[in-house]
Structure formats: C-alpha cells, structure tokens
Design an enzyme around this catalytic site. Structure first.
Site, PDB file in Angstrom:
ATOM      1  N   HIS A 170       6.311   0.493   1.880  1.00  0.00           N
ATOM      2  CA  HIS A 170       6.710   0.918   3.222  1.00  0.00           C
ATOM      3  C   HIS A 170       5.802   0.200   4.222  1.00  0.00           C
ATOM      4  O   HIS A 170       4.950  -0.612   3.827  1.00  0.00           O
ATOM      5  CB  HIS A 170       6.624   2.442   3.347  1.00  0.00           C
ATOM      6  N   HIS A 175       2.009  -0.112   3.462  1.00  0.00           N
ATOM      7  CA  HIS A 175       1.640  -1.207   2.554  1.00  0.00           C
ATOM      8  C   HIS A 175       1.732  -2.557   3.265  1.00  0.00           C
ATOM      9  O   HIS A 175       0.876  -3.422   3.099  1.00  0.00           O
ATOM     10  CB  HIS A 175       2.589  -1.256   1.351  1.00  0.00           C
ATOM     11  N   GLN A 196     -10.344   7.567  -1.722  1.00  0.00           N
ATOM     12  CA  GLN A 196     -10.214   6.404  -2.607  1.00  0.00           C
ATOM     13  C   GLN A 196     -11.022   5.222  -2.066  1.00  0.00           C
ATOM     14  O   GLN A 196     -11.680   4.503  -2.835  1.00  0.00           O
ATOM     15  CB  GLN A 196      -8.732   6.028  -2.716  1.00  0.00           C
TER      16      GLN A 196
HETATM   17  P1  AMP Z   1      -0.134   3.343  -3.130  1.00  0.00           P
HETATM   18  O1  AMP Z   1       1.025   2.441  -3.393  1.00  0.00           O
HETATM   19  O2  AMP Z   1       0.255   4.682  -2.620  1.00  0.00           O
HETATM   20  O3  AMP Z   1      -1.119   3.367  -4.266  1.00  0.00           O
HETATM   21  O4  AMP Z   1      -0.916   2.686  -1.917  1.00  0.00           O
HETATM   22  C1  AMP Z   1      -1.360   1.359  -1.988  1.00  0.00           C
HETATM   23  C2  AMP Z   1      -2.275   1.081  -0.820  1.00  0.00           C
HETATM   24  O5  AMP Z   1      -1.559   1.291   0.397  1.00  0.00           O
HETATM   25  C3  AMP Z   1      -3.480   2.024  -0.787  1.00  0.00           C
HETATM   26  O6  AMP Z   1      -4.610   1.301  -0.359  1.00  0.00           O
HETATM   27  C4  AMP Z   1      -3.059   3.046   0.227  1.00  0.00           C
HETATM   28  O7  AMP Z   1      -4.146   3.664   0.877  1.00  0.00           O
HETATM   29  C5  AMP Z   1      -2.278   2.182   1.196  1.00  0.00           C
HETATM   30  N1  AMP Z   1      -1.381   3.019   1.988  1.00  0.00           N
HETATM   31  C6  AMP Z   1      -0.480   3.914   1.535  1.00  0.00           C
HETATM   32  N2  AMP Z   1       0.111   4.547   2.563  1.00  0.00           N
HETATM   33  C7  AMP Z   1      -0.432   4.035   3.696  1.00  0.00           C
HETATM   34  C8  AMP Z   1      -0.253   4.288   5.081  1.00  0.00           C
HETATM   35  N3  AMP Z   1       0.622   5.188   5.522  1.00  0.00           N
HETATM   36  N4  AMP Z   1      -0.991   3.575   5.959  1.00  0.00           N
HETATM   37  C9  AMP Z   1      -1.904   2.657   5.522  1.00  0.00           C
HETATM   38  N5  AMP Z   1      -2.114   2.372   4.232  1.00  0.00           N
HETATM   39  C10 AMP Z   1      -1.395   3.053   3.323  1.00  0.00           C
END
Ligand code: AMP
Length: 279
Positions: free
Chosen positions: A35, A38, A154
């Site tokens: 989204h 990412h 994290q």
């Molecule tokens: P995930 O796919 O949920 O493991 O997230 C992958 C990376 O994207 C991680 O570093 C998350 O912190 C970051 N991320 C997920 N959602 C958001 C968001 N709404 N805003 C900024 N970074 C995000």
C-alpha cells in the site's frame, strides 16, 4: 524493469555487480500486499540510494498466530506492478524453503526493547523479525534499510540489533502514512468489514486526544484510562495495550522530560490494529 529474484544466490550475483560499480544499495523489507505506506519507503529508498531492493516475504517465523499467517493477504502480481511504476530495481521474493532450508537452526533474539507490548502479546514475534532481518541484510548487503514508524517498536528492535551485531546497514525510519481519516495504512486493513472500517479511525483519534491531554499536563494514567474507555465504546473488542513510553528505550514513563511515544494495539473484530504517535 523490476527484476524478480527468488534465490539468495541470484541476488548475491546481482548485488555483487552493483557493489563493483560502487552503488549504494537500499532495501525495503515487506510482507507484500503493498500500500502507500510501503511505497513511501520505496520512494525514500529511491531518493537515498543508487539501487533499490524491495523484499516480499511473509515470514512464518514472526507469526505467533497460525490463523493470522494463513489469512495474511497476498497479491504478488499487483505488488510487482506497483514496484515497476516506482522504479524499484529488484523485487526479492524468496519462498520459505529458500529462507529456512532444511537444517536451519539459528535464531537472533534481541532482549530489552523487544520485551514489552508486541513482545508480550506476540511471543516469539521479534525473534522472527530479528532473524529474518539479519538474513535479509546478509542476502542484500544493503547499506541502508528503510523501515516504517508505523511499527515503532520494530524500528527500535532493529536499531538495537544492527548496533549490537555490528551490521553495516544504516536504519532509516520513515513516517507513518495514514488514510484521510487518520487510520494508519496496513495490509491487514483489507480484512476489516465496512462497519469495522468505519470504527477503525477511533484508535488514532483517541490516541491523539490522550496525547494532547498529557501534553497539557493531565496525568498519563487518567488520559490513557479515558482513551481506553473511548476506544472500547467506539466498538473495538479489546485494547491489548495503550502505553506511554520512552521513544527509544520503550521504558514506561509518566512525565515528558524525554521524547515519549504513545503506542497501542487493539482488536477490532478479528483484526489486530497497532498505532503509535509522538507525545
Ligand atoms: P509489513 O509489510 O507490514 O511487514 O511492513 C513492511 C514495512 O512497511 C515496515 O517497515 C512497516 O513499518 C512499513 N509500513 C507498514 N505500514 C506503513 C505505513 N502505514 N506507513 C509507513 N510505513 C509502513
């Protein structure tokens, strides 16, 4: 063109070529179902590195709940189209057997910052994160890695990890991207029903109200108690935690003499939402 690479061996060859050319490699680790949150990381990586690798790996080791792993949304074709549009050089999307081959027996475990909140409610989660991040840094040889502040704890765990293990990857935290109504973007949001989606922004809204009250001098206990009640009244099933903590050490704080962060996890129907804001 975004190259799709599935093996660590092929990735190593690709990166070796870049390294010979002196390119700075940036990596964005994700679990896919991409989204705008990412994509904001991929854009930051584009700006701050010469070559960009986005990884998509739904890491079984970091899921404490098998049902959550099974229901985790996946759509690689759509993800790839988004990464192509953003000029990402490589999508590294290994299968589980590539990351955890037969005989795999190691685990990276960070104590301290990984223990409260997510660590308490998702036992083993941060061992899975620390292990896979260490592996991804080894496989990509990245000089910079971009992480979202959406997962604040994290970021602190990964910062601790690279310092403790002398990993030469610099961690770049990036701001949380939100929907217009304040809901933090998350791959899990697609699992909310329409009714739940309407309730979801209450989490961020009540956190903001509590943060403003604390900044204005209200006691943290009173402000957090009121927010907890309001989140439940809005329709959340439970609030797992809603804590005011030191932004870096994640120790509980009651006063604002150092940068503090308000962090929360709450269940809305079957979906677990997390959020955090500066206070
Ligand atoms: P995930 O796919 O949920 O493991 O997230 C992958 C990376 O994207 C991680 O570093 C998350 O912190 C970051 N991320 C997920 N959602 C958001 C968001 N709404 N805003 C900024 N970074 C995000």
């Amino acid at each position: 063109m975004t190259d799709v690479i599935r093996s660590a061996e092929a990735l190593r060859e690709k990166v070796a070529g870049w390294n010979r050319a002196g390119a700075l490699v940036g990596v964005v680790p994700t679990m896919g179902a991409l989204h705008d949150g990412h994509l904001s990381l991929a854009r930051a990586a584009r700006k701050q590195s010469d070559r960009v690798i986005v990884t998509i790996f739904v890491n079984p080791m970091q899921f404490n709940n098998p049902e959550d792993l099974k229901k985790y949304p996946r759509d690689e074709a759509h993800d790839l189209a988004l990464l192509e549009a953003d000029g990402v050089d490589v999508l590294f999307a290994p299968g589980p057997e590539e990351v955890y081959p037969n005989g795999f027996a190691s685990k990276v475990s960070v104590s301290g910052v990984s223990e409260p909140m997510e660590g308490a409610f998702r036992p083993g989660h941060f061992d899975g994160v620390a292990t896979v991040v260490t592996k991804l840094f080894g496989m990509t040889q990245a000089g910079r890695a971009f992480f979202g502040e959406k997962d604040w704890q994290q970021v602190q765990v990964v910062q601790r990890l690279v310092r403790d293990l002398n990993i030469p990857t610099r961690i770049i935290p990036c701001a949380t991207i939100r929907e217009e109504d304040g809901l933090a973007m998350s791959s899990r949001n697609v699992r909310l029903t329409a009714a739940e989606r309407a309730i979801a922004p209450a989490l961020h809204r009540e956190m903001q109200t509590a943060a403003a009250a604390i900044r204005g001098g209200a006691s943290a206990d009173a402000a957090l108690g009121a927010a907890r009640k309001a989140i439940l009244a809005a329709g959340f099933a439970s609030v797992e935690y809603l804590d005011l903590r030191d932004a870096e050490t994640l120790e509980t704080v009651t006063s604002l003499d150092r940068p503090a962060r308000l962090l929360a996890a709450a269940m809305l129907g079957e979906v677990r939402l997390i959020d955090n804001i500066a206070v």
